[in-house]
Enzyme design. Structure first.
Site, short mmCIF file in Angstrom:
data_model
loop_
_atom_site.label_atom_id
_atom_site.label_comp_id
_atom_site.label_asym_id
_atom_site.label_seq_id
_atom_site.Cartn_x
_atom_site.Cartn_y
_atom_site.Cartn_z
N ASP A 149 98.20 29.89 33.40
CA ASP A 149 97.01 29.70 34.04
C ASP A 149 96.96 27.93 34.26
O ASP A 149 97.33 27.37 33.63
CB ASP A 149 95.69 30.14 33.65
CG ASP A 149 95.20 29.30 32.12
OD1 ASP A 149 95.99 28.95 31.60
OD2 ASP A 149 93.88 29.72 31.70
N PHE A 152 102.30 23.55 35.95
CA PHE A 152 103.14 22.65 34.84
C PHE A 152 102.74 21.07 35.36
O PHE A 152 102.83 20.26 34.54
CB PHE A 152 104.68 22.90 34.60
CG PHE A 152 104.68 24.08 33.76
CD1 PHE A 152 104.29 23.87 32.46
CD2 PHE A 152 105.29 25.28 34.34
CE1 PHE A 152 104.69 25.10 31.54
CE2 PHE A 152 105.28 26.45 33.44
CZ PHE A 152 105.08 26.21 32.19
N HIS A 194 108.16 29.84 25.63
CA HIS A 194 107.41 28.95 26.39
C HIS A 194 107.95 27.42 26.11
O HIS A 194 108.12 27.25 24.80
CB HIS A 194 106.09 29.50 26.20
CG HIS A 194 105.28 28.43 27.16
ND1 HIS A 194 104.61 27.17 27.18
CD2 HIS A 194 104.59 28.96 28.20
CE1 HIS A 194 104.12 26.99 27.87
NE2 HIS A 194 103.85 27.97 28.97
N TYR A 247 95.76 24.05 33.96
CA TYR A 247 95.28 23.12 32.84
C TYR A 247 93.61 23.18 32.91
O TYR A 247 93.11 23.35 33.99
CB TYR A 247 95.73 21.71 33.14
CG TYR A 247 97.33 21.59 32.87
CD1 TYR A 247 97.74 21.66 31.74
CD2 TYR A 247 97.94 21.26 34.03
CE1 TYR A 247 99.22 21.60 31.53
CE2 TYR A 247 99.37 20.68 33.87
CZ TYR A 247 99.98 21.11 32.88
OH TYR A 247 101.23 20.90 32.72
#
Length: 379
Positions: free
Chosen positions: A212, A225, A333, A214
Site C-alpha cells: 500500500d 516504492f 520483501h 507510504y
C-alpha cells in the site's frame, strides 16, 4: 496557571480575527451564504455606494469558510498526534493560525495606509485584502489536508479504463469510494490510478508490486516504492537501489521512479490508498479485487512480462500469473526487516539483472533501471 483545552485554544485562534468588522456582527446570526454575497454584489453593480456593505458581507462569508476549514484541519492534527499521546502537530497548527491572523491584520492595515483616496476607499482596500488572504489560506488548507483522492478515469485508456470503470461502478467499488470519502484522516495519494495512467496496458514490460502507499505525508505519489523528487529515500527503496548497484559501478540516488513507469515498469500497489499514519488502513476495503483483475488482464492479455513478487502479500498473486508466458521473480520483501532473510532473500536475488537477461534472450531491449543514476553514493 490556566489550563487551555483543545477546544478553548481552537476557539481563540479561529475567532482571533473577529474582534471587529463584519464577521463580529454576522456572528450574532447565521453567517452569510454564497448566494447572499452574490445578491449583494448584483445590487452594488447598479449602486456603487453598496460596495462597502458587500465587502463586509463577503469578508464575513470568507471568514466563516475559513473557520470551518481550520476546525477540520485542527481535528486532523489532533488525530495525527493521538498515537504519540502528544500535541506537537496540533500545537504547531494553532500557532501557525495565530501568526497568520497577525499577518493579515498588519498586512491589510498597511494596504489601507498606502491606498490613496477617501477613508471609505481605504476601508474597502483593507476589506478586500482580508478577503483575499482568508480565501487563499482556506484554499491551501483544503487542498493540502482535506482533499480526497481523485478517482477520475479520464486519463486512463484501453483495458485499464474499462477494468477500472467496471469495478468502480460495482457495489463493491461504490462502497469503497463511500468509505474513503467518510475518512476523517488525510488519504494518500491524490491520484490512486497514477500507475495505470503512466504505464498503459499495451506498454507494460514488467510489474513491481507494492502493498500500500507510504502513509507519511508527502511520500505517497501513486507509484509503488517511488517518492517525489527531493524526498529522502525510504529504507526499502535504499535496498532496491543496492541490489541494482550489485551489477553496476554506480547507484541510483533519485527516488522518483517515474522514468521506470515511462519505460514500461508498472509500479502497482495492491491497495491503492492509505490514511495518514495508518499503514494498511484500507486493506480489505476492495482495492485487492481491482488489482487482482488487473493482474489477470496482464497475464492473459500480454506475453513476455516480468513480474517481481517481493514478499508474501505480492506472492499471493502468483497463481494468477501464467508462468508459461511470463517470468516470475519471487523473493523476500526489500524492507530491512526481511531483505536479508531466508533462501529467497531480496538482497541476494539479483532480480534486475535476471529480468534484463530474460528480456534480452527474447530479443527485447533491456530496461534502463539506472536511467536517473548520478554518482556513486554510500547509504
Amino acid at each position: 496557571m490556566r489550563k487551555f483545552t483543545y477546544s478553548y485554544l481552537l476557539t481563540a485562534v479561529v475567532f482571533s480575527f473577529v474582534a471587529s468588522g463584519a464577521y463580529a456582527a454576522a456572528a450574532k446570526s447565521e453567517p452569510p451564504t454564497a448566494a447572499d454575497v452574490e445578491a449583494c454584489w448584483a445590487k452594488a453593480d447598479a449602486d456603487p455606494s453598496k460596495e462597502n456593505s458587500c465587502l463586509k458581507l463577503d469578508l464575513a462569508y470568507a471568514q466563516s469558510e475559513y473557520k470551518t476549514v481550520t476546525e477540520q484541519v485542527a481535528s486532523l492534527a489532533k488525530a495525527w498526534d493521538k498515537p504519540s499521546g502528544g500535541r506537537t502537530r496540533w500545537n504547531k497548527f494553532i500557532v501557525s493560525g495565530q501568526s497568520f491572523d497577525t499577518f493579515v491584520k498588519r498586512e491589510c492595515d498597511f494596504v489601507s495606509t498606502v491606498t490613496k483616496g477617501s477613508r471609505l476607499v481605504e476601508d474597502n482596500a483593507e476589506l478586500a485584502c482580508q478577503i483575499n488572504w482568508y480565501r487563499l489560506r482556506t484554499s491551501i488548507l483544503t487542498n493540502r489536508h482535506l482533499m480526497k483522492p481523485d478517482f477520475s478515469t479520464e486519463s486512463l485508456t484501453g483495458v485499464w479504463r474499462t477494468t477500472v470503470e467496471h469495478f468502480m461502478a460495482s457495489p463493491e467499488g461504490q462502497n469503497l469510494v463511500d468509505r474513503i470519502s467518510s475518512c476523517t484522516s488525510d488519504v494518500f495519494p491524490p491520484h490512486p490510478f497514477r500507475a495505470l495512467e503512466e504505464t498503459p496496458f499495451e506498454q507494460v514490460r514488467a510489474v513491481i508490486f507494492g502493498q500500500d502507499p507510504y502513509h507519511t505525508p508527502g511520500k505517497a505519489c501513486g507509484l509503488a516504492f517511488s517518492v517525489p523528487a527531493g524526498e529522502k529515500l525510504p529504507p526499502s527503496l535504499k535496498n532496491i537501489f543496492k541490489v541494482m548497484a550489485a551489477s553496476n559501478e554506480i547507484r541510483r540516488t533519485r527516488g522518483d521512479l517515474s522514468d521506470w513507469a515511462a519505460a514500461g515498469v508498472l509500479l502497482l500497489n495492491t491497495i491503492l490508498t492509505v490514511e495518514a499514519g495508518k499503514p494498511l488502513a484500507h486493506a480489505g476495503w476492495g482495492w485487492e479485487t481491482l488489482t487482482d483483475r488487473l493482474v489477470a488482464q496482464l497475464s492473459s492479455g500480454r506475453n513476455g512480462l516480468v513480474f517481481f513478487l517481493w514478499g508474501k502479500p505480492a506472492q499471493r498473486l502468483r497463481p494468477m500469473i501464467d508462468e508459461r508466458r511470463h517470468l516470475v521473480l519471487a523473493s523476500s520483501h526489500p524492507s530491512p526487516l526481511s531483505a536479508t532473510r531466508g533462501d529467497d532473500a531480496f538482497m541476494k536475488s539479483d532480480c534486475f539483472h535476471k529480468a534484463n537477461a530474460w528480456l534480452e534472450a527474447r530479443g527485447e531491449a533491456p530496461i534502463d533501471w539506472m536511467g536517473a543514476a548520478q554518482h556513486p553514493v554510500l547509504f
